[in-house]
Design a protein around this motif. Structure first.
Motif, PDB file in Angstrom:
ATOM      1  N   GLN A  97     -12.997  74.210  13.460  1.00 49.21           N
ATOM      2  CA  GLN A  97     -13.682  73.465  14.286  1.00 49.21           C
ATOM      3  C   GLN A  97     -12.918  73.907  15.750  1.00 49.21           C
ATOM      4  OE1 GLN A  97     -11.363  70.144  12.397  1.00 49.21           O
ATOM      5  NE2 GLN A  97      -9.947  69.897  14.420  1.00 49.21           N
ATOM      6  N   LEU A  98     -12.423  75.157  15.675  1.00 51.01           N
ATOM      7  CA  LEU A  98     -11.711  75.222  16.987  1.00 51.01           C
ATOM      8  C   LEU A  98     -12.985  75.893  18.088  1.00 51.01           C
ATOM      9  CD1 LEU A  98      -8.914  77.637  15.832  1.00 51.01           C
ATOM     10  CD2 LEU A  98      -8.647  75.279  16.783  1.00 51.01           C
ATOM     11  N   PHE A  99     -12.960  75.490  19.195  1.00 52.67           N
ATOM     12  CA  PHE A  99     -14.188  75.793  19.959  1.00 52.67           C
ATOM     13  C   PHE A  99     -13.722  76.147  21.633  1.00 52.67           C
ATOM     14  CE2 PHE A  99     -14.963  72.049  22.899  1.00 52.67           C
ATOM     15  CZ  PHE A  99     -13.907  71.249  22.157  1.00 52.67           C
ATOM     16  N   ASP A 106      -7.999  73.646  23.468  1.00 53.64           N
ATOM     17  CA  ASP A 106      -8.441  73.121  22.224  1.00 53.64           C
ATOM     18  C   ASP A 106      -7.373  71.973  21.616  1.00 53.64           C
ATOM     19  OD1 ASP A 106     -10.778  74.182  20.045  1.00 53.64           O
ATOM     20  OD2 ASP A 106      -9.093  72.997  19.198  1.00 53.64           O
TER      21      ASP A 106
END
Lengths: 288, 270
Positions: A97-99, A106
């Motif tokens: 889910q890191l973006f 983040d």
């Protein structure tokens, strides 16, 4: 201590009205006290993940209620976002889910959604990074340049940074090496001790659960079949094996000893306790 | 949730329509779609509608899902039928400025509505009763002659089946990432259009990253099993024509004859 979470006749049905209709959680009622460390076990597909997703209103129950701090979380659906800050949720494989451009940004996604900014935000991010053991220099790297374990830590820090009252972790140690598992688990325990908040840990590893949980919820076929102190649950080895689970190895050894007629206690959870029991037994028999 | 879209979904079953050769189904659907647009009077329109209804009944898929697939196109149908109403020829029944409605216009509107609905229903019938693998397999075989003009039929079919295979996976992934970001307080329901578009960035970036990761993994896995394109590749499942296929072609022939005869003997309504 007061109850922080209360589930009343909670159930959830996937794909209601389609040929793929499936009941994932059925009629669960239980209470979780403030500051407890709860373990949730059950084989794959027993409804653990669905259950925890209902705790912070990510999915709406098909029936029943989730009561947080005395109020039904769905009482006012527009305010559901506020519940999500209070019940933090770390999903399975959260590293996907890191973006953001940097790890720092983040981690700050959650707290800044809460409206934090400036020094307060900075402090929340740094404290979360510290808890999960992320080195300071990593904070300014791209999350996609980190190693698998570091990514996992960054993602968990992203939830811890919101400082939730209840922290739910769905298989946080899945896919990590033994060393990484141990370290991450002790950091979660450390976090639990320092912040004194409630932690729910979903895991397949009975050893992990035995090490950290005060009480255990056992899920089978979408129902909560047991909810008791860790010791009590793991002293029912036969019943657990019947539903495709097992007890920690050391507990199993002690259960077998007991079956052979040796006088040892039920529900031994770690090697040290087991050693103490065996030594006292040997002494009693005059062998040492 | 996104998964609620019924169009293009596959419902496993054992009905007669499920059992028809997928190649035959594609050919017949194409022919049927052409026939739908060759109806010029109410009798043939009724014939086509009746046959569509029969296909739906035979497919054994709950009618509810056919209605769901129609939901997507409600607007298109409404707009085209209203526009058609004003483009008729002949004496106006109702007039307001340059807008006029004629009997011919109303007929056109009815025809276009029924035709589009039949078109969607018949196509849904194909996708509901044919698994994506069967569908691409059939397409590959039907397009085989194009190999002669160096059209990469196998590669296109492989790309299609991979794309179809990954639709549910990516949907699931999107769901998961959306949940994870919502758990961190991402707000996707409020704000103006720009804020809403911006709020999709936390979902799109992880989604792209994971789609590329999956693509690389898949490519490696395929190479490990010595995949090197379609030349000399054999199949596990070879489809054969059966009696069912022959019967279904006969029924199609009957429909075509029916519509053609109607067009010859009944005066056109549009």
């Amino acid at each position: 201590m007061s109850n922080i979470l209360e589930l009343k006749n909670l159930s959830y049905i996937y794909g209601e009205g389609t040929p793929f209709e499936k009941c994932a959680v059925s009629n669960i009622s239980l209470e979780i006290k403030k500051g407890e460390f709860i373990g949730i076990i059950g084989h794959t597909g027993s409804g653990k993940s669905t259950l925890v997703q209902m705790l912070n209103g990510l999915i709406k129950p098909s029936g029943g209620q989730v009561i947080f701090d005395g109020a039904d979380i769905w009482e006012n659906p527009k305010e559901i976002r506020r519940i999500r800050f209070k019940v933090g949720m770390v999903f399975q494989y959260p590293e996907y889910q890191l973006f953001e451009e940097t790890v720092y940004k983040d981690i700050s996604f959650g707290p800044s959604n809460m409206g934090k900014s400036g020094a307060e935000l900075d402090q929340a991010v740094k404290a979360a990074a510290l808890f999960t053991g992320l080195k300071e220099e990593l904070l300014y790297k791209s999350p996609f340049d980190l190693s698998g374990g570091e990514k996992r830590r960054a993602a968990i820090a992203g939830v811890i940074a919101m400082d939730p009252e209840v922290l739910v972790l769905d298989e946080p140690t899945a896919g990590l090496d033994p060393m990484g598992r141990d370290v991450l688990l002790s950091q979660i325990v450390q976090y639990h001790k320092e912040r004194k908040n409630t932690v729910l840990l979903v895991s397949h590893s009975m050893e992990d659960i035995a090490r950290v949980a005060d009480r255990i919820i056992v899920m089978n076929n979408s129902e909560a079949v047991m909810y008791d102190e860790t010791k009590e649950v793991f002293s029912k080895g036969r019943e657990l094996e019947k539903i495709g689970l097992r007890v920690p190895q050391i507990t199993k050894i002690m259960l077998k000893l007991k079956e052979k007629g040796y006088d040892v206690a039920d529900g031994i959870l770690n090697v040290d306790d087991a050693l103490a029991q065996i030594f006292s037994l040997l002494k009693k028999e005059g062998k040492i | 949730m996104i998964r609620d879209v019924a169009f293009g979904q596959f419902f496993p079953g054992k009905s007669i329509i499920h059992r028809v050769d997928p190649r035959a189904k594609i050919i017949m659907l194409t022919a049927f779609l052409i026939i739908i647009f060759c109806t010029f009077n109410y009798l043939s329109l009724l014939l086509v509608t009746l046959f569509t209804a029969t296909f739906i009944a035979l497919s054994g898929v709950p009618v509810k899902f056919y209605f769901k697939s129609l939901k997507v196109i409600v607007f298109i149908v409404l707009i085209t039928s209203v526009l058609n109403m004003f483009y008729g020829t002949g004496d106006p029944i109702w007039e307001w400025g340059i807008l006029k409605i004629t009997l011919n216009g109303i007929n056109r509107a009815i025809f276009i509505t029924v035709r589009i609905i039949c078109l969607i229903l018949a196509s849904s019938c194909l996708t509901f009763t044919t698994s994506p693998t069967d569908l691409t397999d059939a397409l590959e075989r039907l397009m085989k002659p194009l190999n002669k003009i160096h059209f990469p039929v196998h590669e296109i079919a492989m790309m299609m089946s991979l794309a179809l295979r990954f639709v549910p996976t990516l949907l699931e992934e999107t769901d998961k990432i959306t949940q994870a970001q919502k758990a961190r307080g991402a707000d996707m329901e409020s704000g103006n259009i720009f804020q809403r578009i911006k709020s999709f960035i936390p979902i799109l970036i992880p989604l792209f990253v994971s789609a590329f990761r999956r693509a690389y993994d898949l490519a490696t896995a395929m190479e490990c099993r010595c995949y090197r394109g379609g030349n000399g590749r054999t199949r596990m499942k070879i489809i054969h024509m059966t009696k069912t296929d022959v019967i279904s072609f006969c029924i199609l022939g009957f429909i075509i004859c029916g519509v053609v005869l109607c067009n010859i003997f009944v005066t056109a309504a549009i």
